[in-house]
Design an enzyme around this catalytic site. Structure first.
Site, mmCIF file in Angstrom:
data_model
loop_
_atom_site.group_PDB
_atom_site.id
_atom_site.type_symbol
_atom_site.label_atom_id
_atom_site.label_comp_id
_atom_site.label_asym_id
_atom_site.label_seq_id
_atom_site.Cartn_x
_atom_site.Cartn_y
_atom_site.Cartn_z
ATOM 1 C CB THR A 56 -5.616 -21.786 23.295
ATOM 2 O OG1 THR A 56 -5.223 -20.655 24.082
ATOM 3 C CG2 THR A 56 -5.750 -21.353 21.853
ATOM 4 C CE1 TYR A 143 -4.142 -19.129 33.473
ATOM 5 C CE2 TYR A 143 -5.225 -20.917 32.302
ATOM 6 C CZ TYR A 143 -4.826 -19.605 32.361
ATOM 7 O OH TYR A 143 -5.113 -18.759 31.320
ATOM 8 C CE LYS A 168 -1.240 -19.671 31.031
ATOM 9 N NZ LYS A 168 -1.926 -20.539 30.040
#
Length: 319
Positions: A56, A143, A168
């Site tokens: 983000t 991730y 994640k």
């Protein structure tokens, strides 16, 4: 940075994980003052951790110097109140450079993003993340998404890799995640390992992930509507199905459907929403583009609908 291990601090969180956007000024350069204000607002609203310069936050678009400045600003603004996790990505050599910059800036940990472009086998992925985790003293969350998707046995190996504390998941295959959780639980009983729901709007799948024991999640919504994100987090945690379902039906599902209408909306739509709340964080950097006016209008309505749910719920409690 604090001396407390990141894994312990994230295990006992009492709020959403905050992924701030990176602010740019009118000339396109990083606007650290506005970024600091964004981080302060998130912490004051109840963020449990700050994940700076991640997806983000447009990690892909930042130079190393900009990355260093932004992570430093996040560390200074949190002042140890919540942990700061910084993104690290690209190939192994570059990822290590970013990891060292994050450590120098005072971050508490790393979110290791998928390697750039290449599709590696499981052995290569494991070697990459092991090298990255060994390069600094920072604890690392790996991730899973896109070109970095792991078999259960690779995750078992990651759990045993020094410095790796969590996974994640941004891939969204619940069958795979259940098998991963089961493999780690049976082969490494008693091992503390963190799992995160890392899908773009994680709240939409929060109930499903909780069913396999994954309660931590990243909240893009928290960046622009912390009141909605925190209300959902608390309702989900307390088992308030009425509020959970109302927010899913009238806010999160419409938001996800809007996000699906444009490329890169997991970033650009969030950034537009932050601007709608009165903080001018600038536009996204190319190659991402801004949502058209029609989609911004839809976004305004979706946010208003989410807040209407909260108002109706509060009125019902007062009645």
């Amino acid at each position: 940075m604090t001396s407390a291990p990141l894994a312990a601090r994230l295990t006992r969180v009492a709020g959403p994980l905050f992924f701030p956007v990176t602010a740019y000024g009118p000339d396109g350069t990083v606007d650290l003052d506005t970024f600091r204000a964004h981080v302060r607002r998130g912490i004051d609203a109840g963020a449990a951790a700050v994940f700076a310069c991640c997806g983000t936050g447009e990690f892909h678009a930042l130079t190393q110097e900009e990355f260093r400045l932004v992570v430093t600003a996040a560390v200074e603004e949190t002042a140890g109140r919540v942990p700061v996790v910084a993104g690290a990505g690209y190939g192994t050599a570059l990822a290590i450079q970013y990891a060292k910059l994050a450590e120098e800036a005072g971050a508490d940990g790393l979110l290791a993003m998928p390697p750039y472009l290449v599709v590696a086998d499981q052995e290569g992925l494991l070697s990459h993340y092991a090298a990255l985790a060994a390069a600094t003293s920072l604890e690392t969350i790996v991730y899973q998404r896109d070109n970095a998707v792991f078999t259960p046995q690779t995750v078992v190996a990651l759990v045993q890799t020094p410095g790796v504390i969590g996974l994640k998941d941004g891939y969204g295959d619940l069958d795979l995640m259940q098998r991963i959780v089961s493999a780690v639980r049976t082969q490494l009983p008693g091992e503390d390992f963190l799992y995160f729901n890392g899908l773009p709007t994680a709240e939409l799948t929060g109930l499903a992930y909780r069913g396999i024991g994954v309660t931590l999640y990243s909240s893009a919504v928290f960046a622009f509507a912390p009141d909605i994100a925190l209300a959902f987090y608390r309702a989900l945690d307390s088992g308030d199905d009425g509020l959970v379902n109302a927010l899913l039906d009238r806010f999160y599902r419409p938001l996800v459907e809007l996000r699906g209408k444009g490329r890169g909306y997991a970033v650009s739509l969030v950034k537009a929403a932050v601007r709608l709340q009165g903080l001018d964080v600038g536009e996204v950097r190319t190659p991402l583009t801004e949502p058209p006016a029609a989609h911004i209008k839809d976004l305004v309505g979706i946010i208003a609908s989410g807040r209407a749910v909260l108002e109706e719920y509060a009125a019902g409690e007062r009645a």
